[in-house]
Scaffold this motif. Structure first.
Motif, PDB file in Angstrom:
ATOM      1  N   SER A 190      -2.328  -8.660   7.585  1.00 29.23           N
ATOM      2  CA  SER A 190      -2.495  -7.403   6.641  1.00 29.23           C
ATOM      3  C   SER A 190      -1.107  -6.665   6.721  1.00 29.23           C
ATOM      4  O   SER A 190      -0.436  -7.419   7.202  1.00 29.23           O
ATOM      5  CB  SER A 190      -3.774  -6.532   7.520  1.00 29.23           C
ATOM      6  OG  SER A 190      -2.988  -5.635   8.607  1.00 29.23           O
ATOM      7  N   ALA A 191      -1.129  -5.606   6.109  1.00 32.52           N
ATOM      8  CA  ALA A 191       0.225  -4.823   6.082  1.00 32.52           C
ATOM      9  C   ALA A 191       0.658  -4.765   7.655  1.00 32.52           C
ATOM     10  O   ALA A 191       2.128  -4.639   7.540  1.00 32.52           O
ATOM     11  CB  ALA A 191       0.134  -3.639   5.192  1.00 32.52           C
ATOM     12  N   SER A 192      -0.140  -4.449   8.434  1.00 31.78           N
ATOM     13  CA  SER A 192       0.503  -4.114   9.698  1.00 31.78           C
ATOM     14  C   SER A 192       0.270  -4.889  10.887  1.00 31.78           C
ATOM     15  O   SER A 192       0.415  -4.813  12.000  1.00 31.78           O
ATOM     16  CB  SER A 192      -0.046  -2.870  10.075  1.00 31.78           C
ATOM     17  OG  SER A 192      -1.431  -2.812  10.062  1.00 31.78           O
ATOM     18  N   ILE A 193      -0.478  -6.024  10.721  1.00 27.88           N
ATOM     19  CA  ILE A 193      -0.997  -6.973  11.847  1.00 27.88           C
ATOM     20  C   ILE A 193      -0.890  -8.598  11.592  1.00 27.88           C
ATOM     21  O   ILE A 193      -1.152  -8.830  10.206  1.00 27.88           O
ATOM     22  CB  ILE A 193      -2.504  -6.631  12.053  1.00 27.88           C
ATOM     23  CG1 ILE A 193      -2.604  -5.296  12.434  1.00 27.88           C
ATOM     24  CG2 ILE A 193      -3.131  -7.835  13.011  1.00 27.88           C
ATOM     25  CD1 ILE A 193      -4.108  -5.085  12.467  1.00 27.88           C
ATOM     26  N   ASN A 194      -0.465  -9.267  12.520  1.00 26.35           N
ATOM     27  CA  ASN A 194      -0.225 -10.508  12.455  1.00 26.35           C
ATOM     28  C   ASN A 194      -0.799 -11.336  13.410  1.00 26.35           C
ATOM     29  O   ASN A 194       0.039 -11.073  14.557  1.00 26.35           O
ATOM     30  CB  ASN A 194       1.184 -10.816  12.058  1.00 26.35           C
ATOM     31  CG  ASN A 194       1.610 -12.397  11.694  1.00 26.35           C
ATOM     32  OD1 ASN A 194       0.538 -13.231  11.609  1.00 26.35           O
ATOM     33  ND2 ASN A 194       2.654 -12.779  11.852  1.00 26.35           N
ATOM     34  N   LEU A 195      -2.107 -11.634  13.730  1.00 21.02           N
ATOM     35  CA  LEU A 195      -2.388 -12.250  14.740  1.00 21.02           C
ATOM     36  C   LEU A 195      -3.419 -13.562  14.648  1.00 21.02           C
ATOM     37  O   LEU A 195      -3.773 -14.012  13.524  1.00 21.02           O
ATOM     38  CB  LEU A 195      -3.454 -11.201  15.266  1.00 21.02           C
ATOM     39  CG  LEU A 195      -3.402  -9.837  15.932  1.00 21.02           C
ATOM     40  CD1 LEU A 195      -4.286  -9.016  16.429  1.00 21.02           C
ATOM     41  CD2 LEU A 195      -2.339 -10.146  17.206  1.00 21.02           C
ATOM     42  N   THR A 196      -3.338 -14.391  15.708  1.00 16.22           N
ATOM     43  CA  THR A 196      -4.305 -15.346  15.721  1.00 16.22           C
ATOM     44  C   THR A 196      -5.358 -15.198  16.669  1.00 16.22           C
ATOM     45  O   THR A 196      -5.178 -14.751  17.833  1.00 16.22           O
ATOM     46  CB  THR A 196      -3.703 -16.800  16.331  1.00 16.22           C
ATOM     47  OG1 THR A 196      -2.477 -17.042  15.152  1.00 16.22           O
ATOM     48  CG2 THR A 196      -4.575 -17.883  16.338  1.00 16.22           C
ATOM     49  N   GLY A 239     -11.617  -0.588   3.719  1.00 18.35           N
ATOM     50  CA  GLY A 239     -10.648  -0.594   2.568  1.00 18.35           C
ATOM     51  C   GLY A 239      -9.652  -1.378   2.571  1.00 18.35           C
ATOM     52  O   GLY A 239      -8.941  -1.569   1.624  1.00 18.35           O
ATOM     53  N   THR A 240      -8.971  -1.627   3.873  1.00 21.64           N
ATOM     54  CA  THR A 240      -7.917  -2.202   4.148  1.00 21.64           C
ATOM     55  C   THR A 240      -7.942  -3.645   3.614  1.00 21.64           C
ATOM     56  O   THR A 240      -8.957  -4.365   4.061  1.00 21.64           O
ATOM     57  CB  THR A 240      -7.545  -2.290   5.629  1.00 21.64           C
ATOM     58  OG1 THR A 240      -7.537  -0.642   6.354  1.00 21.64           O
ATOM     59  CG2 THR A 240      -6.168  -2.919   6.002  1.00 21.64           C
ATOM     60  N   LYS A 241      -7.178  -4.271   3.056  1.00 23.76           N
ATOM     61  CA  LYS A 241      -6.982  -5.535   2.475  1.00 23.76           C
ATOM     62  C   LYS A 241      -6.465  -6.352   3.713  1.00 23.76           C
ATOM     63  O   LYS A 241      -5.511  -5.957   4.412  1.00 23.76           O
ATOM     64  CB  LYS A 241      -6.085  -5.596   1.341  1.00 23.76           C
ATOM     65  CG  LYS A 241      -6.581  -5.114   0.082  1.00 23.76           C
ATOM     66  CD  LYS A 241      -5.864  -5.602  -1.051  1.00 23.76           C
ATOM     67  CE  LYS A 241      -6.289  -4.768  -2.352  1.00 23.76           C
ATOM     68  NZ  LYS A 241      -5.501  -4.814  -3.458  1.00 23.76           N
ATOM     69  N   ILE A 242      -7.277  -7.548   3.923  1.00 24.58           N
ATOM     70  CA  ILE A 242      -6.811  -8.535   5.165  1.00 24.58           C
ATOM     71  C   ILE A 242      -6.827  -9.815   4.595  1.00 24.58           C
ATOM     72  O   ILE A 242      -7.468 -10.219   3.495  1.00 24.58           O
ATOM     73  CB  ILE A 242      -7.605  -8.275   6.404  1.00 24.58           C
ATOM     74  CG1 ILE A 242      -9.050  -8.627   6.142  1.00 24.58           C
ATOM     75  CG2 ILE A 242      -7.336  -6.817   6.839  1.00 24.58           C
ATOM     76  CD1 ILE A 242      -9.926  -8.547   7.277  1.00 24.58           C
TER      77      ILE A 242
END
Length: 251
Positions: A190-196, A239-242
């Motif tokens: 997402s705009a603020s997250i990068n996880l596996t 509503g957050t795009k992921i």
């Protein structure tokens, strides 16, 4: 007599009981079932998701009274509509739209506002009488003026990009993205997250305290925290795009 199914953002308030009282006064013996009244106040998209993922579990011909209505008393239309299999009554603010699109809109009328009604409680004064009339077997066309539905609402989905549609009572982040067959892990972006995150088939398979992805009861992916609230661990509001992309699969 048709079953009535009631959804709102009224919570634990007297408003729910009053609306039911009007329905039962005008249609004694009507059966009224609550879908939920725990929709976040004013959250039209959340209410639309609950309606979309719940309506098909009810008998054909059921009447859905859906009220999440931040524009109550304003310019939006009060609607009563018929789809291929159901009836829906509520505001023309997008709340009903996903069901109309999925089940197929057949007929829609704009409900009149009787003189002297309280503009802040149209669930009681406009929608409840319409629902009671439908439950008594009156024709939809007799309730108002033929109209078109004006306000669309669609959940964002483009490939593996979707949105968080609901945070449920357990703090799970419900998405509108379908699972990838045989996926063992997903990349969450997402705009603020990068996880596996690992995928587990049930909550019971996940070690306590671990964030993971599973397929929820609506058939879409959800992000959960075993024995905790994923919503407290990840800043992903409805509503957050992921993006949820499978990065390896069972062979």
């Amino acid at each position: 007599m048709r079953l009535i199914v009631f959804l709102s953002d009224f919570g634990f308030s007297a408003y729910v009981g009053v609306v039911k009282g009007v329905i039962l006064t005008l249609c004694p013996g009507a059966a009224v079932v609550d879908l939920t009244h725990a929709v976040t106040p004013f959250a039209v998209r959340e209410g639309a998701w609950h309606l979309l993922t719940g309506y098909a579990y009810f008998p054909e011909g059921s009447i859905f009274l859906a009220v999440v209505d931040p524009g109550v008393g304003g310019e939006r239309q009060p609607l009563a509509v018929r789809t291929r299999r159901y009836y829906l009554v509520g505001p023309d603010n997008g709340l009903l739209y996903p069901v109309l699109e999925q089940d197929g809109l057949v007929e829609a009328v704009a409900l009149p506002r009787p003189p002297g009604v309280v503009s802040t409680f149209e669930a009681r004064d406009v929608f409840a009488p319409a629902v009671a009339a439908l439950a008594r077997g009156e024709a939809l066309i007799s309730l108002g003026t033929p109209t078109t539905v004006r306000v669309p609402l669609r959940f964002h989905r483009r490939g593996r990009e979707g949105e968080v549609v609901v945070i449920d009572a357990f703090g799970n982040l419900i998405t509108n993205l379908p699972p990838c067959p045989e996926a063992r892990r997903y990349h969450l972006g997402s705009a603020s997250i990068n996880l596996t995150l690992p995928f587990y088939p049930t909550y019971a398979h996940a070690p306590a305290g671990e964030l993971f992805v599973t397929t929820g009861s609506s058939g879409t992916l959800e992000i959960a925290l075993s024995q905790g609230r994923a919503a407290n661990a990840l800043p992903l509001a409805p509503g957050t795009k992921i993006k949820l992309t499978a990065i390896d699969r069972l062979l």
